[in-house]
Scaffold this motif. Sequence first.
Motif, PDB file in Angstrom:
ATOM      1  N   LYS A  12      64.653 -41.250  10.406  1.00  2.84           N
ATOM      2  CA  LYS A  12      64.649 -40.550  11.566  1.00  2.84           C
ATOM      3  C   LYS A  12      64.314 -39.083  11.658  1.00  2.84           C
ATOM      4  N   ARG A  13      64.938 -38.440  10.874  1.00  2.00           N
ATOM      5  CA  ARG A  13      64.574 -36.803  10.902  1.00  2.00           C
ATOM      6  C   ARG A  13      63.919 -36.357   9.673  1.00  2.00           C
ATOM      7  N   LEU A  14      63.608 -37.118   8.577  1.00  2.05           N
ATOM      8  CA  LEU A  14      63.229 -36.645   7.239  1.00  2.05           C
ATOM      9  C   LEU A  14      62.077 -37.186   6.879  1.00  2.05           C
ATOM     10  N   ILE A  15      61.101 -36.483   5.953  1.00  2.31           N
ATOM     11  CA  ILE A  15      60.213 -37.081   5.272  1.00  2.31           C
ATOM     12  C   ILE A  15      60.484 -36.930   3.752  1.00  2.31           C
ATOM     13  N   LEU A  16      60.554 -38.025   2.863  1.00  2.00           N
ATOM     14  CA  LEU A  16      61.012 -37.812   1.590  1.00  2.00           C
ATOM     15  C   LEU A  16      59.455 -38.134   0.766  1.00  2.00           C
TER      16      LEU A  16
END
Length: 174
Positions: A12-16
Amino acid sequence: MTLTNAPMLETKRLILRGPEKADADAMINFLMDETRAVGFGGYTKRSDAWRWFTLNVGHWHWHGYGYFTIQDKETGKPAGISGIWNPEGWPEPEVGWVVFDGFEGKGIAFEAATRVRQWAYDDLGFTTLTSNIVPGNSRSIRLAERMGATYERTYDNPNMGEDMLYRHPGPEAA
């Protein structure tokens, strides 16, 4: 051997995503912070910290997995790293995490590590994972336990010295 590019995972809040040259300073600054980097060995020379950063790039190519850079979607800044780590001498692959200064206390490590573990089980076919935690790192112990991992044993890590091994639930329970 073919070279492996890290996939891009999202929450939801992150890009890995895979490590990039632009991430080097944030990671090197973390590694040179004696207090914050205790679980990663910590470095006093920038050149040694740079070697660790590039070691992660090589780890991806050697194993087909490694530490992702955690990118905060809201700011676009690197917020830490999380991934699967298994260098020479490790007892087995582990899911690890680090959150950089200014990103603590926001649930970022939990969100990233949970997504990484799901990727390792669903896409890589892992059936078990551990987290290796330096004794006294109460924040990482709480996070591992929040993820359902349980203390299994203490062992002598060839790079870190005494380490506690926490076992994560398998894919059927995760």
